[in-house]
Motif scaffolding. Sequence first.
Motif, PDB file in Angstrom:
ATOM      1  N   VAL A  72      40.822  33.708  43.335  1.00  0.00           N
ATOM      2  CA  VAL A  72      40.914  32.361  43.893  1.00  0.00           C
ATOM      3  C   VAL A  72      42.328  31.808  43.708  1.00  0.00           C
ATOM      4  O   VAL A  72      42.971  31.384  44.662  1.00  0.00           O
ATOM      5  N   ALA A  73      42.804  31.816  42.460  1.00  0.00           N
ATOM      6  CA  ALA A  73      44.125  31.248  42.180  1.00  0.00           C
ATOM      7  C   ALA A  73      44.614  31.742  40.828  1.00  0.00           C
ATOM      8  O   ALA A  73      43.802  32.045  39.949  1.00  0.00           O
ATOM      9  N   THR A  74      45.933  31.819  40.687  1.00  0.00           N
ATOM     10  CA  THR A  74      46.537  32.193  39.406  1.00  0.00           C
ATOM     11  C   THR A  74      47.704  31.262  39.096  1.00  0.00           C
ATOM     12  O   THR A  74      48.294  30.654  40.005  1.00  0.00           O
ATOM     13  N   ILE A  75      48.033  31.187  37.806  1.00  0.00           N
ATOM     14  CA  ILE A  75      49.192  30.409  37.372  1.00  0.00           C
ATOM     15  C   ILE A  75      49.845  31.151  36.219  1.00  0.00           C
ATOM     16  O   ILE A  75      49.165  31.586  35.286  1.00  0.00           O
ATOM     17  N   THR A  76      51.153  31.319  36.299  1.00  0.00           N
ATOM     18  CA  THR A  76      51.873  32.042  35.260  1.00  0.00           C
ATOM     19  C   THR A  76      52.197  31.105  34.099  1.00  0.00           C
ATOM     20  O   THR A  76      52.015  29.884  34.182  1.00  0.00           O
ATOM     21  N   SER A  77      52.740  31.685  33.038  1.00  0.00           N
ATOM     22  CA  SER A  77      53.136  30.878  31.889  1.00  0.00           C
ATOM     23  C   SER A  77      54.257  29.917  32.257  1.00  0.00           C
ATOM     24  O   SER A  77      54.407  28.861  31.637  1.00  0.00           O
ATOM     25  N   GLY A  78      55.020  30.259  33.297  1.00  0.00           N
ATOM     26  CA  GLY A  78      56.094  29.391  33.754  1.00  0.00           C
ATOM     27  C   GLY A  78      55.654  28.352  34.765  1.00  0.00           C
ATOM     28  O   GLY A  78      56.455  27.520  35.195  1.00  0.00           O
ATOM     29  N   GLY A  79      54.383  28.417  35.163  1.00  0.00           N
ATOM     30  CA  GLY A  79      53.851  27.415  36.083  1.00  0.00           C
ATOM     31  C   GLY A  79      53.824  27.814  37.548  1.00  0.00           C
ATOM     32  O   GLY A  79      53.414  27.020  38.396  1.00  0.00           O
ATOM     33  N   SER A 108      41.985  31.337  51.683  1.00  0.00           N
ATOM     34  CA  SER A 108      40.785  30.555  51.980  1.00  0.00           C
ATOM     35  C   SER A 108      40.728  29.228  51.227  1.00  0.00           C
ATOM     36  O   SER A 108      39.956  28.342  51.603  1.00  0.00           O
ATOM     37  N   VAL A 109      41.530  29.066  50.180  1.00  0.00           N
ATOM     38  CA  VAL A 109      41.476  27.832  49.388  1.00  0.00           C
ATOM     39  C   VAL A 109      42.781  27.049  49.404  1.00  0.00           C
ATOM     40  O   VAL A 109      42.840  25.948  48.841  1.00  0.00           O
ATOM     41  N   LYS A 110      43.803  27.587  50.039  1.00  0.00           N
ATOM     42  CA  LYS A 110      45.096  26.890  50.085  1.00  0.00           C
ATOM     43  C   LYS A 110      44.941  25.507  50.704  1.00  0.00           C
ATOM     44  O   LYS A 110      44.275  25.342  51.719  1.00  0.00           O
ATOM     45  N   GLY A 111      45.570  24.529  50.057  1.00  0.00           N
ATOM     46  CA  GLY A 111      45.501  23.161  50.549  1.00  0.00           C
ATOM     47  C   GLY A 111      44.270  22.401  50.090  1.00  0.00           C
ATOM     48  O   GLY A 111      44.196  21.186  50.270  1.00  0.00           O
ATOM     49  N   ARG A 112      43.297  23.096  49.508  1.00  0.00           N
ATOM     50  CA  ARG A 112      42.067  22.435  49.036  1.00  0.00           C
ATOM     51  C   ARG A 112      41.913  22.532  47.519  1.00  0.00           C
ATOM     52  O   ARG A 112      41.406  21.601  46.888  1.00  0.00           O
ATOM     53  N   PHE A 113      42.314  23.650  46.943  1.00  0.00           N
ATOM     54  CA  PHE A 113      42.177  23.877  45.501  1.00  0.00           C
ATOM     55  C   PHE A 113      43.541  23.799  44.832  1.00  0.00           C
ATOM     56  O   PHE A 113      44.561  24.180  45.424  1.00  0.00           O
ATOM     57  N   THR A 114      43.553  23.321  43.579  1.00  0.00           N
ATOM     58  CA  THR A 114      44.774  23.263  42.783  1.00  0.00           C
ATOM     59  C   THR A 114      44.507  23.798  41.389  1.00  0.00           C
ATOM     60  O   THR A 114      43.593  23.318  40.711  1.00  0.00           O
ATOM     61  N   ILE A 115      45.294  24.789  40.995  1.00  0.00           N
ATOM     62  CA  ILE A 115      45.188  25.332  39.643  1.00  0.00           C
ATOM     63  C   ILE A 115      46.275  24.692  38.784  1.00  0.00           C
ATOM     64  O   ILE A 115      47.396  24.459  39.246  1.00  0.00           O
ATOM     65  N   SER A 116      45.928  24.397  37.533  1.00  0.00           N
ATOM     66  CA  SER A 116      46.898  23.822  36.608  1.00  0.00           C
ATOM     67  C   SER A 116      46.528  24.279  35.193  1.00  0.00           C
ATOM     68  O   SER A 116      45.448  24.832  34.974  1.00  0.00           O
ATOM     69  N   SER A 144      41.882  33.465  17.776  1.00  0.00           N
ATOM     70  CA  SER A 144      43.155  33.933  17.215  1.00  0.00           C
ATOM     71  C   SER A 144      44.136  34.215  18.344  1.00  0.00           C
ATOM     72  O   SER A 144      44.224  35.321  18.865  1.00  0.00           O
ATOM     73  N   ILE A 145      44.900  33.203  18.704  1.00  0.00           N
ATOM     74  CA  ILE A 145      45.798  33.264  19.861  1.00  0.00           C
ATOM     75  C   ILE A 145      47.248  33.144  19.418  1.00  0.00           C
ATOM     76  O   ILE A 145      47.602  32.185  18.734  1.00  0.00           O
ATOM     77  N   VAL A 146      48.057  34.134  19.815  1.00  0.00           N
ATOM     78  CA  VAL A 146      49.498  34.042  19.560  1.00  0.00           C
ATOM     79  C   VAL A 146      50.161  33.264  20.692  1.00  0.00           C
ATOM     80  O   VAL A 146      50.922  32.325  20.461  1.00  0.00           O
ATOM     81  N   SER A 147      49.849  33.678  21.908  1.00  0.00           N
ATOM     82  CA  SER A 147      50.359  32.956  23.077  1.00  0.00           C
ATOM     83  C   SER A 147      49.485  33.294  24.275  1.00  0.00           C
ATOM     84  O   SER A 147      48.784  34.297  24.282  1.00  0.00           O
ATOM     85  N   ILE A 148      49.555  32.436  25.283  1.00  0.00           N
ATOM     86  CA  ILE A 148      48.791  32.653  26.510  1.00  0.00           C
ATOM     87  C   ILE A 148      49.751  32.915  27.652  1.00  0.00           C
ATOM     88  O   ILE A 148      50.717  32.168  27.842  1.00  0.00           O
ATOM     89  N   LYS A 149      49.490  33.956  28.377  1.00  0.00           N
ATOM     90  CA  LYS A 149      50.358  34.338  29.489  1.00  0.00           C
ATOM     91  C   LYS A 149      49.732  33.867  30.796  1.00  0.00           C
ATOM     92  O   LYS A 149      49.499  32.684  30.985  1.00  0.00           O
ATOM     93  N   ASP A 150      49.437  34.767  31.720  1.00  0.00           N
ATOM     94  CA  ASP A 150      48.883  34.359  33.001  1.00  0.00           C
ATOM     95  C   ASP A 150      47.441  33.865  32.854  1.00  0.00           C
ATOM     96  O   ASP A 150      46.684  34.368  32.026  1.00  0.00           O
TER      97      ASP A 150
END
Length: 120
Positions: A48-55, A62-70, A27-33
């Motif tokens: 490790v990494a986060t992504i906001t609702s705006g992207g 330690s993971v910059k340049g190697r990991f990508t969150i989407s 039961s999801i209204v919206s997803i934020k972070d």
Amino acid sequence: QVQLVESGGGLVQAGGSLRLSCAARGSIVSIKDMGWFRQPPGKQRELVATITSGGSTNYADSVKGRFTISRDNAKNTVYLQMNSLKPEDTALYYCNVQIQVRLEVAPHYWGQGTQVTVYS
């Protein structure tokens, strides 16, 4: 009721890649972070990494340049593409998602965890 379902962990040689997925269901209204954390053996859980609702994204040094969150908002899913993996990336990986379930109620939920093991 909300559930986060993780997949994609496994055993990989150093230098290899893995892609983790975390899908929110219920039961999801919206997803934020949305984000990923990990807990190495014998250590505390760390961001490790986060992504906001705006992207907008944020990564641990330690993971910059190697990991990508989407994220895919249509599928209520967050991904973590992990490249150039190192043995020190070995950990139990957890997704964390802030989900609005009703008006003015948006708690954070944790996934069940998926193991990533990198061998040299």
